[in-house]
Design a protein around this motif. Sequence first.
Motif, PDB file in Angstrom:
ATOM      1  N   ILE A   1      26.933 -40.640 -55.353  1.00 38.79           N
ATOM      2  CA  ILE A   1      26.604 -40.067 -53.482  1.00 38.79           C
ATOM      3  C   ILE A   1      27.045 -39.367 -52.918  1.00 38.79           C
ATOM      4  O   ILE A   1      26.322 -38.386 -51.975  1.00 38.79           O
ATOM      5  N   MET A   2      28.001 -38.585 -53.569  1.00 31.63           N
ATOM      6  CA  MET A   2      28.832 -37.854 -53.409  1.00 31.63           C
ATOM      7  C   MET A   2      27.636 -36.127 -53.512  1.00 31.63           C
ATOM      8  O   MET A   2      27.730 -35.273 -52.532  1.00 31.63           O
ATOM      9  N   LEU A   3      27.308 -36.291 -54.595  1.00 27.61           N
ATOM     10  CA  LEU A   3      26.347 -35.300 -55.105  1.00 27.61           C
ATOM     11  C   LEU A   3      25.244 -35.204 -54.618  1.00 27.61           C
ATOM     12  O   LEU A   3      24.414 -34.092 -53.503  1.00 27.61           O
ATOM     13  N   GLU A   4      24.455 -36.553 -54.108  1.00 26.84           N
ATOM     14  CA  GLU A   4      22.906 -36.467 -53.674  1.00 26.84           C
ATOM     15  C   GLU A   4      22.739 -36.190 -51.938  1.00 26.84           C
ATOM     16  O   GLU A   4      22.107 -35.848 -50.709  1.00 26.84           O
ATOM     17  N   VAL A   5      24.279 -36.515 -51.435  1.00 28.59           N
ATOM     18  CA  VAL A   5      24.469 -36.446 -49.227  1.00 28.59           C
ATOM     19  C   VAL A   5      24.590 -35.243 -49.512  1.00 28.59           C
ATOM     20  O   VAL A   5      23.409 -34.112 -49.061  1.00 28.59           O
ATOM     21  N   GLY A   6      25.156 -34.316 -50.803  1.00 28.37           N
ATOM     22  CA  GLY A   6      25.019 -33.089 -50.730  1.00 28.37           C
ATOM     23  C   GLY A   6      24.084 -32.497 -50.860  1.00 28.37           C
ATOM     24  O   GLY A   6      23.723 -30.907 -49.632  1.00 28.37           O
ATOM     25  N   ALA A   7      23.095 -33.018 -51.899  1.00 27.01           N
ATOM     26  CA  ALA A   7      21.457 -32.071 -51.706  1.00 27.01           C
ATOM     27  C   ALA A   7      20.586 -32.515 -50.982  1.00 27.01           C
ATOM     28  O   ALA A   7      20.343 -30.955 -50.161  1.00 27.01           O
ATOM     29  N   LEU A   8      20.907 -33.637 -49.914  1.00 23.58           N
ATOM     30  CA  LEU A   8      19.880 -33.259 -49.421  1.00 23.58           C
ATOM     31  C   LEU A   8      20.055 -33.017 -47.751  1.00 23.58           C
ATOM     32  O   LEU A   8      18.847 -32.945 -46.599  1.00 23.58           O
ATOM     33  N   VAL A   9      21.336 -33.174 -47.656  1.00 26.62           N
ATOM     34  CA  VAL A   9      21.929 -32.027 -46.792  1.00 26.62           C
ATOM     35  C   VAL A   9      21.969 -30.469 -46.338  1.00 26.62           C
ATOM     36  O   VAL A   9      21.258 -29.867 -45.545  1.00 26.62           O
ATOM     37  N   ALA A  10      21.790 -30.194 -47.527  1.00 25.67           N
ATOM     38  CA  ALA A  10      21.804 -28.682 -47.662  1.00 25.67           C
ATOM     39  C   ALA A  10      20.210 -29.004 -47.445  1.00 25.67           C
ATOM     40  O   ALA A  10      19.146 -27.754 -47.286  1.00 25.67           O
ATOM     41  N   ILE A  11      18.620 -29.202 -48.601  1.00 31.06           N
ATOM     42  CA  ILE A  11      17.694 -29.207 -48.029  1.00 31.06           C
ATOM     43  C   ILE A  11      17.435 -29.253 -46.417  1.00 31.06           C
ATOM     44  O   ILE A  11      16.007 -28.736 -46.045  1.00 31.06           O
ATOM     45  N   ALA A  12      17.753 -30.201 -45.503  1.00 35.55           N
ATOM     46  CA  ALA A  12      17.728 -30.252 -44.384  1.00 35.55           C
ATOM     47  C   ALA A  12      17.709 -29.505 -43.790  1.00 35.55           C
ATOM     48  O   ALA A  12      17.507 -29.570 -42.600  1.00 35.55           O
ATOM     49  N   ARG A  13      19.558 -28.451 -43.680  1.00 37.29           N
ATOM     50  CA  ARG A  13      19.503 -27.858 -43.082  1.00 37.29           C
ATOM     51  C   ARG A  13      18.825 -26.472 -43.213  1.00 37.29           C
ATOM     52  O   ARG A  13      18.855 -26.365 -42.173  1.00 37.29           O
ATOM     53  N   GLN A  14      18.113 -26.300 -44.185  1.00 36.02           N
ATOM     54  CA  GLN A  14      16.887 -25.237 -44.039  1.00 36.02           C
ATOM     55  C   GLN A  14      15.916 -25.776 -43.689  1.00 36.02           C
ATOM     56  O   GLN A  14      15.128 -24.787 -43.458  1.00 36.02           O
ATOM     57  N   GLY A  15      15.600 -26.866 -43.719  1.00 34.13           N
ATOM     58  CA  GLY A  15      14.658 -27.477 -43.157  1.00 34.13           C
ATOM     59  C   GLY A  15      13.398 -27.676 -44.581  1.00 34.13           C
ATOM     60  O   GLY A  15      13.010 -26.563 -45.097  1.00 34.13           O
ATOM     61  N   LEU A  16      12.929 -28.783 -45.070  1.00 33.04           N
ATOM     62  CA  LEU A  16      12.156 -28.754 -45.997  1.00 33.04           C
ATOM     63  C   LEU A  16      10.661 -28.293 -45.100  1.00 33.04           C
ATOM     64  O   LEU A  16      10.146 -28.800 -44.389  1.00 33.04           O
ATOM     65  N   THR A  17      10.067 -28.167 -46.574  1.00 34.57           N
ATOM     66  CA  THR A  17       8.233 -27.500 -45.813  1.00 34.57           C
ATOM     67  C   THR A  17       7.986 -27.892 -47.248  1.00 34.57           C
ATOM     68  O   THR A  17       8.590 -28.676 -48.185  1.00 34.57           O
ATOM     69  N   ASP A  18       6.276 -28.109 -47.089  1.00 35.59           N
ATOM     70  CA  ASP A  18       5.665 -27.918 -48.423  1.00 35.59           C
ATOM     71  C   ASP A  18       5.687 -29.473 -48.822  1.00 35.59           C
ATOM     72  O   ASP A  18       6.022 -29.613 -50.132  1.00 35.59           O
ATOM     73  N   THR A  19       5.381 -30.640 -47.953  1.00 34.30           N
ATOM     74  CA  THR A  19       6.065 -31.452 -48.304  1.00 34.30           C
ATOM     75  C   THR A  19       4.890 -32.889 -48.717  1.00 34.30           C
ATOM     76  O   THR A  19       5.070 -34.559 -49.523  1.00 34.30           O
ATOM     77  N   LYS A  20       3.501 -32.135 -48.918  1.00 33.41           N
ATOM     78  CA  LYS A  20       2.357 -33.034 -49.580  1.00 33.41           C
ATOM     79  C   LYS A  20       2.667 -33.830 -50.776  1.00 33.41           C
ATOM     80  O   LYS A  20       2.327 -34.492 -51.026  1.00 33.41           O
ATOM     81  N   PRO A  21       3.244 -32.540 -52.004  1.00 30.60           N
ATOM     82  CA  PRO A  21       3.557 -32.946 -52.818  1.00 30.60           C
ATOM     83  C   PRO A  21       5.367 -34.417 -52.814  1.00 30.60           C
ATOM     84  O   PRO A  21       4.516 -35.182 -53.707  1.00 30.60           O
ATOM     85  N   LEU A  22       5.559 -33.910 -52.239  1.00 30.69           N
ATOM     86  CA  LEU A  22       6.778 -35.148 -51.745  1.00 30.69           C
ATOM     87  C   LEU A  22       6.003 -36.464 -51.366  1.00 30.69           C
ATOM     88  O   LEU A  22       6.338 -37.486 -52.049  1.00 30.69           O
ATOM     89  N   VAL A  23       5.396 -36.077 -50.352  1.00 31.22           N
ATOM     90  CA  VAL A  23       4.437 -37.734 -49.886  1.00 31.22           C
ATOM     91  C   VAL A  23       3.696 -37.846 -51.029  1.00 31.22           C
ATOM     92  O   VAL A  23       3.594 -39.212 -51.466  1.00 31.22           O
ATOM     93  N   LEU A  24       2.867 -37.501 -52.188  1.00 30.64           N
ATOM     94  CA  LEU A  24       2.119 -38.203 -52.839  1.00 30.64           C
ATOM     95  C   LEU A  24       3.171 -38.399 -54.394  1.00 30.64           C
ATOM     96  O   LEU A  24       2.972 -39.541 -54.948  1.00 30.64           O
TER      97      LEU A  24
END
Length: 215
Positions: A85-108
């Motif tokens: 939880i500690m690590l994955e919260v940190g990772a996803l907050v960092a991603i959201a802070r910069q803004g996720l782009t090119d989402t198609k691979p993740l959607v697939l």
Amino acid sequence: MESVTNLREMVLAQLRSRIVSGEAAPGTIYSVPAVATEMGMSTTPVREALLELSRTGLVSPLRNRGFRVEAATPKDLENQFDVRIMLEVGALVAIARQGLTDTKPLVLLADDVAGAVKSGNVTDYIETDRRFHEALVSRADNPLLTRTIMGLRADMRLYGISSPEGLERQRASVSEHYEMIELATTRQTEAIAALITRHIASWKPLMTAALRELA
């Protein structure tokens, strides 16, 4: 003919699924020749897969016998949940802070998880879920963080994942994956922190209870 690498990955996914789901109970012995015969392949990819599992601590080599499935304790599981939880919260907050782009691979990849849940194949669910989360956390552009998170996930016992409650939790996780993508894209840091915390922590009571039953 499939390459040794592809066969090793296939064996690795199947054996990891058996071990982390509790299908292969602690103390189970895996003989390389026996597994190779069961899966209809040579011993080389089987040996390589079991050696990889031994590096994560899921099995231990036994001289002239094979590999023994190791036990986990409730404290081990609690620690893994807390650190994830500690690590994955940190990772996803960092991603959201910069803004996720090119989402198609993740959607697939999220679609693959949905397909695994629909088919009821737990091995496929574990593998597609792993691929989704690895691809997502790697967007934080911190290879050490990604390796650490995925190492924790690989070593985590998912006892109870095949139970009725586990199957229900799998179904609930499908929409959460798409929501993670949306929140990271729209830079909603607080919301994504709450979501990934819930996404991970909701498994804890189920898995802890299943682990205690095996003890």
